[in-house]
Design a protein around this motif. Structure first.
Motif, mmCIF file in Angstrom:
data_model
loop_
_atom_site.group_PDB
_atom_site.id
_atom_site.type_symbol
_atom_site.label_atom_id
_atom_site.label_comp_id
_atom_site.label_asym_id
_atom_site.label_seq_id
_atom_site.Cartn_x
_atom_site.Cartn_y
_atom_site.Cartn_z
ATOM 1 N N ASP B 67 31.360 40.364 62.473
ATOM 2 C CA ASP B 67 32.597 41.303 62.780
ATOM 3 C C ASP B 67 33.561 40.397 61.577
ATOM 4 O O ASP B 67 34.134 41.352 60.620
ATOM 5 N N PHE B 68 33.876 39.127 62.092
ATOM 6 C CA PHE B 68 34.395 38.717 61.753
ATOM 7 C C PHE B 68 35.033 38.237 60.208
ATOM 8 O O PHE B 68 35.654 38.152 59.340
ATOM 9 N N LEU B 71 35.019 40.784 58.096
ATOM 10 C CA LEU B 71 37.119 40.917 57.808
ATOM 11 C C LEU B 71 37.710 40.032 56.758
ATOM 12 O O LEU B 71 38.194 40.301 55.625
ATOM 13 N N MET B 72 36.895 38.736 57.101
ATOM 14 C CA MET B 72 37.164 37.801 55.860
ATOM 15 C C MET B 72 37.006 37.410 54.439
ATOM 16 O O MET B 72 37.669 37.336 53.866
ATOM 17 N N LYS B 74 36.592 40.978 53.148
ATOM 18 C CA LYS B 74 37.386 41.884 52.726
ATOM 19 C C LYS B 74 38.593 41.293 52.349
ATOM 20 O O LYS B 74 39.532 41.764 51.523
ATOM 21 N N LEU B 75 39.125 40.998 53.274
ATOM 22 C CA LEU B 75 40.930 40.108 53.455
ATOM 23 C C LEU B 75 40.467 39.031 51.766
ATOM 24 O O LEU B 75 42.099 39.228 50.351
ATOM 25 N N LEU B 77 38.728 39.357 48.693
ATOM 26 C CA LEU B 77 38.688 40.325 48.357
ATOM 27 C C LEU B 77 39.995 40.761 47.792
ATOM 28 O O LEU B 77 39.719 40.811 46.935
ATOM 29 N N GLU B 78 40.656 41.194 48.591
ATOM 30 C CA GLU B 78 41.548 42.232 48.239
ATOM 31 C C GLU B 78 42.953 40.845 47.709
ATOM 32 O O GLU B 78 43.951 41.250 47.101
ATOM 33 N N SER B 80 41.804 38.633 46.124
ATOM 34 C CA SER B 80 41.931 38.115 44.446
ATOM 35 C C SER B 80 42.157 38.648 44.101
ATOM 36 O O SER B 80 42.671 39.709 43.655
ATOM 37 N N HIS B 81 41.951 37.660 42.537
ATOM 38 C CA HIS B 81 41.836 38.643 40.890
ATOM 39 C C HIS B 81 41.193 39.382 40.318
ATOM 40 O O HIS B 81 39.658 38.151 41.095
ATOM 41 N N LEU B 82 40.819 39.924 39.317
ATOM 42 C CA LEU B 82 39.800 39.976 39.009
ATOM 43 C C LEU B 82 39.164 39.066 38.580
ATOM 44 O O LEU B 82 39.694 38.518 37.904
ATOM 45 N N SER B 83 37.948 38.581 38.587
ATOM 46 C CA SER B 83 36.881 37.617 38.189
ATOM 47 C C SER B 83 36.495 38.261 36.579
ATOM 48 O O SER B 83 36.976 39.052 36.596
ATOM 49 N N ASP B 84 35.808 37.066 35.673
ATOM 50 C CA ASP B 84 35.322 37.714 34.624
ATOM 51 C C ASP B 84 34.227 38.355 34.800
ATOM 52 O O ASP B 84 34.258 39.318 33.027
ATOM 53 N N GLU B 86 34.275 40.842 36.707
ATOM 54 C CA GLU B 86 34.558 42.155 36.519
ATOM 55 C C GLU B 86 35.791 42.669 35.552
ATOM 56 O O GLU B 86 35.667 44.074 34.928
ATOM 57 N N LEU B 87 36.039 41.867 34.621
ATOM 58 C CA LEU B 87 36.587 41.980 33.497
ATOM 59 C C LEU B 87 35.770 42.494 32.269
ATOM 60 O O LEU B 87 36.064 43.363 31.856
#
Lengths: 188, 280
Positions: B67-68, B71-72, B74-75, B77-78, B80-84, B86-87
């Motif tokens: 679980d943890f 969560l880590m 998820k955090l 990802l939140e 972070s900035h968009l990666s190459d 994803e761009l």
């Protein structure tokens, strides 16, 4: 030379030495020129420092990627705000995790303490039996270092697996200093 | 009359002795006392090897760890900035929009362009061709206790079925120390004699990590000339090779986890060896 007996001939210390070299006298004009050069170089450095201040050596890790900095505004992640339930469950999980880690730490310390105590008892028992054996037991094992062990890994290695050559750019800097052949760690 | 005389004699003798020897004379009765105690409580010194096979694979995560870690992730990802990558995907979406409009003319670069989703599919297909080894082995399926390949995610220790006295016991390979050997050398010899010289072991220093003592039966006591054995354990890590525990004094071996020790060994023995088998 010796004065008593021809067999005791030996060279004296002075014979081993080389005649002293004559010291050259430096030309005064050259000396002055050299000093002037030194002074000019120093002055130049001082001027540079005064103009720009101290120039620091660049550190790659701190500088970061220029390209990333330029496109930073494009890279913002759009996220929906957290729901109440979600943030509550996260907080709860964090607390559970902290308790779990505390318990784990206590268990680890307990295990280590038990193992250390076990060794102390063993050494004491050995000393009671024989001081000589005890002294041998507390000697530092110099062949132990360097010690190397690999693992654990996520999936076990496949025996006889031929690794294909992948494409990669290895930018890791090596700080490995090879020890001379047959080098052993010395103790003070 | 006798007592005062003896009192007189003793100091004179010791002072004379000390004058002759140039040092303080030790009263004779103290030596006698020590040696008598020695003979009465003679113990046989025995070295044993705690040969460990360290975990090959990581341990599976339990519920809270699972679980943890989710969560880590998820955090992370939140924050972070968009990666190459994803761009690139965003650009793909943008291009798809443009293609719909009428005045769109496709450039050469756009014709051969591989979209992010296509790239992901290609990577997935490539990954499918590789099959990692299973985390459970054949030895686990057969529950083969003699195999070193069992329970890859746990630490295993070696026990041998050794003849001690008349009976066989499951113990760590052990051997009495011979004259002139250090305890560590005796331990190394014990492993070599009982398990063959194929098993490579890296010893963890010269100091013993554990201690256990047991008394011999009356018959053996007179035979050996000691009332029991004091066993000193030395830790070693298995580097490779096979254990071959066959011989006059030994019959078979097992690789066990810390939790399995109780089933096969004597209770107090298990309790003592469990102290220094560190499984973290």
């Amino acid at each position: 030379m010796t004065q008593c007996g021809p067999l005791a001939f030996r060279a004296t210390n002075m014979l081993n030495a080389e005649p002293m070299k004559k010291k050259k006298k430096a030309d005064m004009t050259i000396v002055i020129q050299r000093d002037a050069k030194k002074r000019r170089r120093l002055e130049k450095n001082i001027r540079k420092l005064e103009a720009k201040g101290r120039k620091l050596k660049p550190i790659e890790e701190i500088e970061g990627n220029r390209n990333m900095l330029k496109t930073l505004s494009m890279r913002v992640r759009k996220l929906e705000p957290l729901s109440f339930e979600e943030s509550e469950s996260r907080a709860l999980l964090m607390k559970q995790w902290t308790r779990y880690k505390l318990q784990q730490h206590a268990n680890e310390m307990n295990t280590i303490q038990t193992a250390m105590l076990s060794q102390q008892v063993a050494l004491q028992e050995l000393r009671n039996e024989s001081e000589e054996l005890y002294q041998q037991a507390i000697l530092i094992d110099l062949e132990f270092i360097p010690f190397e062990r690999q693992g654990p890994v996520n999936t076990p290695p496949i025996s006889g697996y031929d690794v294909p050559d992948g494409e990669y750019v290895d930018t890791t800097k090596s700080f490995y200093v090879p020890l001379p052949e047959g080098y052993k760690f010395k103790l003070k | 009359m006798a007592a005062p005389l003896r009192r007189l004699v003793v100091p004179v003798r010791s002072s004379v002795l000390s004058r002759i020897l140039g040092r303080r004379a030790v009263p004779c009765h103290r030596w006698l006392h020590v040696s008598r105690q020695c003979c009465a409580e003679q113990w046989q010194l025995v070295s044993a090897v705690c040969l460990e096979r360290f975990p090959v694979t990581t341990q599976p995560k339990n519920k809270i760890e699972e679980d943890f870690s989710k969560l880590m992730a998820k955090l992370e990802l939140e924050y972070s900035h968009l990666s190459d990558h994803e761009l690139r995907h965003l650009e793909d979406l943008h291009l798809a929009e443009r293609r719909k409009s009428e005045e769109y003319e496709e450039s050469d670069a756009e014709v051969v362009r591989q979209t992010a989703v296509e790239a992901e599919d290609a990577w997935d297909a490539e990954l499918q061709t590789f099959q990692p080894a299973s985390r459970t082995t054949e030895a686990d399926a057969k529950n083969d206790l003699t195999s070193v390949d069992r329970k890859l995610d746990k630490k295993l220790v070696l026990l041998v079925n050794q003849k001690l006295g008349d009976k066989n016991y499951w113990v760590m390979p052990q051997r009495p120390r011979k004259e002139g050997e250090s305890m560590r050398q005796a331990a190394e010899e014990a492993l070599r004699e009982l398990c063959g010289d194929k098993a490579e072991a890296a010893y963890m220093g010269n100091a013993p990590c554990g201690f256990y003592k047991y008394k011999f039966p009356k018959k053996v006591q007179d035979e050996v000339g000691a009332i029991g054995a004091k066993v000193f354990f030395f830790k070693a890590q298995l580097r490779g090779g096979q254990v071959n525990a066959t011989g006059p004094d030994v019959d078979g071996h097992m690789w066990l986890t810390k939790d399995e020790l109780n089933e096969y060994t004597d209770r107090s023995y298990a309790e003592h060896i469990r102290r220094f088998i560190v499984e973290l």
